[in-house]
Design a protein around this motif. Structure first.
Motif, PDB file in Angstrom:
ATOM      1  N   ILE A  26       0.797  -1.178   0.181  1.00 27.75           N
ATOM      2  CA  ILE A  26       0.184  -0.167  -0.183  1.00 27.75           C
ATOM      3  C   ILE A  26       0.718   1.328  -0.018  1.00 27.75           C
ATOM      4  O   ILE A  26       0.792   2.235  -0.595  1.00 27.75           O
ATOM      5  N   LYS A  27       2.026   1.185   0.821  1.00 29.10           N
ATOM      6  CA  LYS A  27       2.800   2.557   0.726  1.00 29.10           C
ATOM      7  C   LYS A  27       3.700   2.585  -0.271  1.00 29.10           C
ATOM      8  O   LYS A  27       3.689   3.786  -0.724  1.00 29.10           O
ATOM      9  N   SER A  28       3.914   1.631  -1.118  1.00 31.82           N
ATOM     10  CA  SER A  28       4.744   1.724  -2.291  1.00 31.82           C
ATOM     11  C   SER A  28       3.921   2.390  -3.337  1.00 31.82           C
ATOM     12  O   SER A  28       4.279   3.007  -4.106  1.00 31.82           O
ATOM     13  N   VAL A  29       2.479   2.198  -3.577  1.00 37.76           N
ATOM     14  CA  VAL A  29       1.662   2.582  -4.325  1.00 37.76           C
ATOM     15  C   VAL A  29       1.356   4.149  -3.989  1.00 37.76           C
ATOM     16  O   VAL A  29       1.448   4.973  -4.729  1.00 37.76           O
ATOM     17  N   LYS A  30       1.215   4.308  -2.748  1.00 41.87           N
ATOM     18  CA  LYS A  30       0.813   5.849  -2.099  1.00 41.87           C
ATOM     19  C   LYS A  30       2.215   6.812  -2.487  1.00 41.87           C
ATOM     20  O   LYS A  30       1.922   7.929  -2.832  1.00 41.87           O
ATOM     21  N   ASP A  31       3.368   5.978  -2.621  1.00 46.58           N
ATOM     22  CA  ASP A  31       4.431   6.994  -2.754  1.00 46.58           C
ATOM     23  C   ASP A  31       4.915   6.893  -4.255  1.00 46.58           C
ATOM     24  O   ASP A  31       5.777   7.485  -4.615  1.00 46.58           O
ATOM     25  N   GLY A  32       4.138   6.409  -5.089  1.00 42.22           N
ATOM     26  CA  GLY A  32       4.263   6.436  -6.572  1.00 42.22           C
ATOM     27  C   GLY A  32       5.313   5.571  -7.173  1.00 42.22           C
ATOM     28  O   GLY A  32       5.660   5.681  -8.122  1.00 42.22           O
ATOM     29  N   LYS A  33       5.738   4.553  -6.350  1.00 36.30           N
ATOM     30  CA  LYS A  33       6.683   3.378  -6.763  1.00 36.30           C
ATOM     31  C   LYS A  33       6.087   2.271  -6.511  1.00 36.30           C
ATOM     32  O   LYS A  33       6.524   1.374  -5.621  1.00 36.30           O
TER      33      LYS A  33
END
Length: 352
Positions: free
Chosen positions: A293-300
């Motif tokens: 989830i964090k990777s998507v939120k960070d754009g990566k």
């Protein structure tokens, strides 16, 4: 967090999901590639495996990751429950509805989602789809979250062989699939490498395509009682919600349980039996969900195979039960085995 609860008719479920999407003001567009303005991690969804949330194990570990994402990342989470006896088409419909509602990522909890994710991910190239416990389907927007379950199970086998007094230990698998056989293989190898005189009693609750072995506590309870009757004094259950029945039976017999996936000693639904839960083979499903989830939120956004093993503490044995940590010889044996696996001195089998 919005939860789509389990209901008996898949068609009714889909209609209810669509209605809830519309009621919340979310997009219900039929365009296959549409994503909302929240497509960079503002909203995220998980679709549960058989047993659903409340299994005190696998699904609850995924839920914990989603809960942390809501708290730590400020995302809005949606949960979708499975239905008994559902088809791949039902899963396709569920994942499609979640993607159309603007959720990103959409995470399927369990290998059973593989065929559905393969179909739906191709239609929503801007949405990241995560699948836990499967690497058979691939794509630029698919993250395959997998674990070395056999390694954690090996450590459980070491512990079981050290604490058994009857020289008989049980293994209960929910459904006889390649994934669950990894648990059995590691456990049996750990037992035999530690004490070749210990007998392992394996039992599976159901065979594919019957997956109710992951969802019926009564099946687990009966299987555990059968193993107890044969003299087992340690039982390791890799059976989802059905495992809670096994834990109950073993606890009432005054013997040792080994839990699975999450630290079952800490699960509220198992509080009455926690003193019997010597340890649990943990899979860091919680962090894996949060990380995706964090990777998507960070754009990566993560994609491809993301593997968690002993070397990254992605699997392991819990030490919450004080009775376990007081067994210094057992802990020493487990720590030694862990080091040898990480160093490559021990190669753990993935099939019995």
């Amino acid at each position: 967090m919005r939860r789509i609860t389990r209901i008996t008719a898949v068609g009714v479920m889909s209609a209810a999901l669509a209605l809830s999407v519309t009621a919340c003001g979310e997009s219900s567009s039929s365009s296959s590639s549409d994503t909302s303005s929240d497509s960079k991690g503002g909203k995220t969804a998980i679709a549960y495996d058989i047993g659903g949330r409340g299994d005190q194990s696998f699904n609850d570990a995924a839920y914990a990751g989603l809960s942390r994402a809501e708290k730590d990342l400020g995302v809005k989470g949606t949960e979708a429950e499975p239905t008994d006896g559902e088809s791949d088409a039902d899963k396709v419909q569920r994942l499609t509805s979640l993607a159309r509602a603007g959720n990103n990522p959409v995470i399927g909890v369990g290998f059973a989602y593989a065929p559905a994710i393969e179909k739906v991910a191709a239609k929503f190239p801007k949405v990241t789809f995560g699948i836990i416990d499967d690497s058979s389907v691939t794509g630029d927007n698919i993250a395959n979250i997998v674990f070395n379950e056999e390694q954690g199970s090996y450590l459980a086998g070491v512990a079981a062989a050290k604490v058994t007094k009857t020289k008989k230990v049980g293994f209960i698998g929910g459904v006889e699939t390649p994934l669950i056989k990894k648990f059995e293989a590691g456990f049996e190898q750990g037992v035999k490498d530690t004490d070749a005189s210990v007998n392992v009693l394996p039992q599976y609750l159901t065979q594919p395509p019957d997956f109710t072995g992951f969802s019926k506590p009564d099946l687990g309870k009966a299987a555990a009682q059968g193993q107890l009757d044969k003299g087992a004094d340690v039982v390791y259950s890799a059976a989802g919600l059905a495992g809670s029945g096994a834990i109950e039976a073993v606890s009432k017999a005054g013997k040792w349980n080994i839990g699975v996936d999450s630290d079952q000693y800490k699960q509220e639904g198992l509080t009455a039996y926690k003193e019997s839960i010597l340890t649990s083979v943990t899979k860091d499903v919680e962090d894996s969900v949060l990380n995706l989830i964090k990777s998507v939120k960070d754009g990566k956004p993560q994609s491809g195979e993301i593997r968690y093993g002993l070397d990254k503490d992605g699997v392991g044995l819990s030490t919450s039960n004080p009775a376990f940590t007081e067994m210094t010889d057992v802990i020493a044996a487990v720590d030694k085995a862990k080091k040898e696996i990480i160093d490559g001195a021990i190669t753990v089998k993935t099939t019995p």
